[in-house]
Design an enzyme around this catalytic site. Structure first.
Site: not given
Ligand code: GRF
Length: 208
Positions: A151, A110
């Protein structure tokens, strides 16, 4: 070998960070057995295929009900005999029966320091918008186990990231990914794979 499945919805930069960390030996004793997306257009699926990893898509749109989708998702996950499930930007609510079945074996990343800016409605850029609106000077990322809440499961690792003057939600999101998420998620997997659940001893751990 920790048989790991990664669940994704988007670009998959966190997935890439995990794959790179396995390739360069930062993460050991871990095999990515499957990548599963709810979104057929997710670039993360392409990253998996390029790596020779089975890439599966289950879209809720192709099921008559949410329950049917949930059952299919659990069945798919079960079929790979996974030790660990990593949610890397997976925007689907995990079915309760999957949480119960895989308790303490599902982790999520998160993009804030939980308990700030988390829970219902805090996902993607919204998290960073809220952090900027509140005017915090430090934000970061958290890896936690997934329980029935949003979360709310036990925290494994956290890493702080500075908010800089002039940050936009986009620049902040990028810095949180580069400085925290892409290090933290591989570190958490390595800890679990090597039976070390003490975050303070990890590089990229609690910041000590
Ligand atoms: C990340 O910021 C993660 O924390 C959030 O969604 C985003 C995913 O990015 N929950 P990616 O698909 O790994 O580039």
């Amino acid at each position: 070998m920790l048989r790991t499945g990664v669940l994704v919805s988007g670009g998959g930069t966190n997935l890439q960070a995990i794959l790179d960390a396995i390739d360069n030996g930062t993460v050991t004793n871990t095999e990515i057995a499957v990548v599963i997306s709810n979104n057929p257009g997710a670039y993360a699926l392409e990253r998996a295929r390029k790596h020779g990893i089975p890439a599966e898509c289950l879209s809720p749109k192709n099921f008559p009900s949410r329950e049917a989708f949930n059952d299919a998702l659990v069945e798919k996950v079960d079929s790979y005999g996974l030790d660990l499930i990593v949610l890397a930007g997976f925007l689907v609510k995990i079915p309760e029966k999957m949480i119960a079945k895989y308790r303490n074996r599902i982790i999520n990343i998160h993009p804030s320091l939980i308990p700030s800016f988390c829970g219902v409605g805090y996902y993607g850029l919204k998290v960073h918008e809220a952090a900027l609106e509140r005017g915090v000077k430090i934000t970061g990322a958290t890896v936690h186990f997934v329980d029935e809440g949003m979360d709310s499961g036990p925290i494994l690792l956290q890493k702080a990231v500075e908010v800089k003057p002039g940050d936009t939600p986009e620049t902040l999101q990028r810095r949180v990914m580069e400085e925290a998420e892409w290090k933290l998620l591989p570190a958490a997997i390595d800890m679990i794979a090597n039976h070390r659940l003490d975050g303070d001893k990890q590089e990229g751990g609690t910041g000590k």
